[in-house]
Design an enzyme around this catalytic site. Structure first.
Site, PDB file in Angstrom:
ATOM      1  CG  ASN A   1      -1.709   1.262   1.372  1.00 49.32           C
ATOM      2  OD1 ASN A   1      -1.778   2.058   0.434  1.00 49.32           O
ATOM      3  ND2 ASN A   1      -2.328   1.458   2.521  1.00 49.32           N
ATOM      4  CD1 TRP A   2       3.389   1.031  -2.945  1.00 54.79           C
ATOM      5  CD2 TRP A   2       3.617   2.388  -4.704  1.00 54.79           C
ATOM      6  NE1 TRP A   2       4.176   0.390  -3.853  1.00 54.79           N
ATOM      7  CE2 TRP A   2       4.313   1.207  -4.951  1.00 54.79           C
ATOM      8  CE3 TRP A   2       3.606   3.385  -5.672  1.00 54.79           C
ATOM      9  CZ2 TRP A   2       5.029   1.000  -6.131  1.00 54.79           C
ATOM     10  CZ3 TRP A   2       4.300   3.177  -6.840  1.00 54.79           C
ATOM     11  CH2 TRP A   2       5.007   1.994  -7.067  1.00 54.79           C
ATOM     12  CE  LYS A   3      -0.153   3.375   4.760  1.00 54.81           C
ATOM     13  NZ  LYS A   3       0.078   3.493   6.207  1.00 54.81           N
TER      14      LYS A   3
ATOM     15  CG  HIS B   1      -5.917   2.089   5.366  1.00 52.74           C
ATOM     16  ND1 HIS B   1      -5.419   3.000   6.261  1.00 52.74           N
ATOM     17  CD2 HIS B   1      -4.918   1.210   5.112  1.00 52.74           C
ATOM     18  CE1 HIS B   1      -4.162   2.685   6.531  1.00 52.74           C
ATOM     19  NE2 HIS B   1      -3.829   1.599   5.851  1.00 52.74           N
TER      20      HIS B   1
ATOM     21  CD  GLU C   1      -2.845   5.654   6.702  1.00 54.40           C
ATOM     22  OE1 GLU C   1      -2.812   5.693   5.460  1.00 54.40           O
ATOM     23  OE2 GLU C   1      -1.922   5.128   7.388  1.00 54.40           O
TER      24      GLU C   1
ATOM     25  CD  GLU D   1      -3.296  -2.092   7.592  1.00 55.57           C
ATOM     26  OE1 GLU D   1      -2.172  -2.277   7.129  1.00 55.57           O
ATOM     27  OE2 GLU D   1      -3.989  -1.099   7.320  1.00 55.57           O
TER      28      GLU D   1
ATOM     29  N   GLY E   1       2.754   2.599  10.910  1.00 56.91           N
ATOM     30  CA  GLY E   1       3.747   3.663  10.810  1.00 56.91           C
ATOM     31  C   GLY E   1       4.498   3.963  12.094  1.00 56.91           C
TER      32      GLY E   1
ATOM     33  CB  SER F   1       5.298  -1.501  12.153  1.00 51.93           C
ATOM     34  OG  SER F   1       4.939  -0.151  12.420  1.00 51.93           O
TER      35      SER F   1
ATOM     36  N   GLY G   1       2.929  -0.907   4.313  1.00 60.64           N
ATOM     37  CA  GLY G   1       3.004   0.487   3.900  1.00 60.64           C
ATOM     38  C   GLY G   1       4.419   0.879   3.561  1.00 60.64           C
TER      39      GLY G   1
HETATM   40  P1  13P Z   1       3.124   0.688   7.635  1.00 60.48           P
HETATM   41  O1  13P Z   1       3.593  -0.624   7.074  1.00 60.48           O
HETATM   42  O2  13P Z   1       3.870   1.866   7.090  1.00 60.48           O
HETATM   43  O3  13P Z   1       3.073   0.646   9.136  1.00 60.48           O
HETATM   44  O4  13P Z   1       1.620   0.897   7.133  1.00 60.48           O
HETATM   45  C1  13P Z   1       0.715  -0.139   7.285  1.00 60.48           C
HETATM   46  C2  13P Z   1      -0.504   0.182   6.516  1.00 60.48           C
HETATM   47  O5  13P Z   1      -1.255   1.067   6.877  1.00 60.48           O
HETATM   48  C3  13P Z   1      -0.768  -0.591   5.300  1.00 60.48           C
HETATM   49  O6  13P Z   1      -2.054  -0.398   4.856  1.00 60.48           O
END
Ligand code: 13P
Length: 244
Positions: A5-7, A93, A95, A159, A165, A202, A223
């Site tokens: 997931n590149w966000k 998600h 976010e 998650e 993160g 993470s 991520g």
């Molecule tokens: P990280 O791997 O950066 O913690 O993010 C996880 C995430 O939100 C994947 O959707």
């Protein structure tokens, strides 16, 4: 299943470079490992065009509209995402939950994804406070309610919000326990379509081995550690090496 997931990262050049670097390194990926990457929506077409004809990289999107089509300025529909070559879409998600998406919107997104032929990767997870106060199972149960009416193939990603993160991950037994709860809830709902559960938060090339070794875990949603192609390839290799 290993999902990147590149966000909100990347541009045309980095999308192309990432696809080429990963494809060069992953031709021996066993059939049982599915490699998905979710670039930002404006780059889905770039990503699709960059893939080699015999690629093992499957395309996904990070979100879709709850509306099929119509007067929805700025939205991106499930049908358009499918039309651009994607097979998966992230829904729920944290976010996006934080930005105000509701269960009603997630229900619409699930329905649109299913109608378009996309498999949802439905994200759920508790906050740090909810874990501390023993509410994890109740939160997962509430977040999964909207899946009751969803009959088709489904991926759920566990998650924990506090693990995203942060460099923190739950203990292996805590991950396993949450995954058992999620599987139990799906079983109780009586749906027997294909179902898998991923862990996200993470994940990196070092800790992924222990996470994938858990019998309850079918893969990882990643991520920041998915952005560098060599790091993503290392995690694909971990999945390939995993005995299950
Ligand atoms: P990280 O791997 O950066 O913690 O993010 C996880 C995430 O939100 C994947 O959707």
């Amino acid at each position: 299943m290993i999902v990147a997931n590149w966000k909100l990262h990347g541009d045309r050049a980095s999308v192309r470079a990432w696809v080429h670097a990963v494809e060069q390194a992953q031709w021996n990926l066993p059939e049982r490992v599915t490699a998905v990457f979710c670039p930002p929506a404006p780059y889905l077409a770039v990503a699709e065009a960059a893939r080699a004809p015999n690629t093992r990289l499957v395309l996904g999107a990070q979100a879709c509209s709850d509306q099929w089509e119509g007067a929805c300025t700025g939205e991106i529909s499930a049908r358009q995402i499918r039309d651009l070559g994607a097979c998966y879409v992230l829904i729920g998600h944290s976010e996006r939950r934080r930005r105000g998406e509701t269960d009603a919107m997630r229900a619409g997104q699930l329905a649109a994804a299913s109608r378009a032929g996309l498999t949802p990767i439905f994200c759920i997870g508790e906050t740090a406070d909810e874990r501390k106060t023993g509410k994890t199972d109740a939160v997962l149960t509430a977040q999964m309610q909207v899946l009751h009416e969803y009959h088709a193939e489904l991926v759920v990603a566990y998650e924990p919000v506090w693990a995203i993160g942060s460099g923190l991950t739950p203990a292996a037994e805590e991950i396993a326990a949450a995954h058992r709860t999620i599987r139990g809830l799906r079983q109780k709902s009586g749906r027997d379509s294909a179902f898998s559960v991923l862990y996200g938060g993470s994940v990196n090339p070092t800790n992924i081995h222990e996470i994938l070794a858990l019998a309850e875990v079918d893969g990882a949603l990643i991520g920041s550690a998915s952005l560098a192609p060599e790091s993503f390839v290392a995690m694909l290799s971990a999945a390939a090496a995993c005995g299950r």
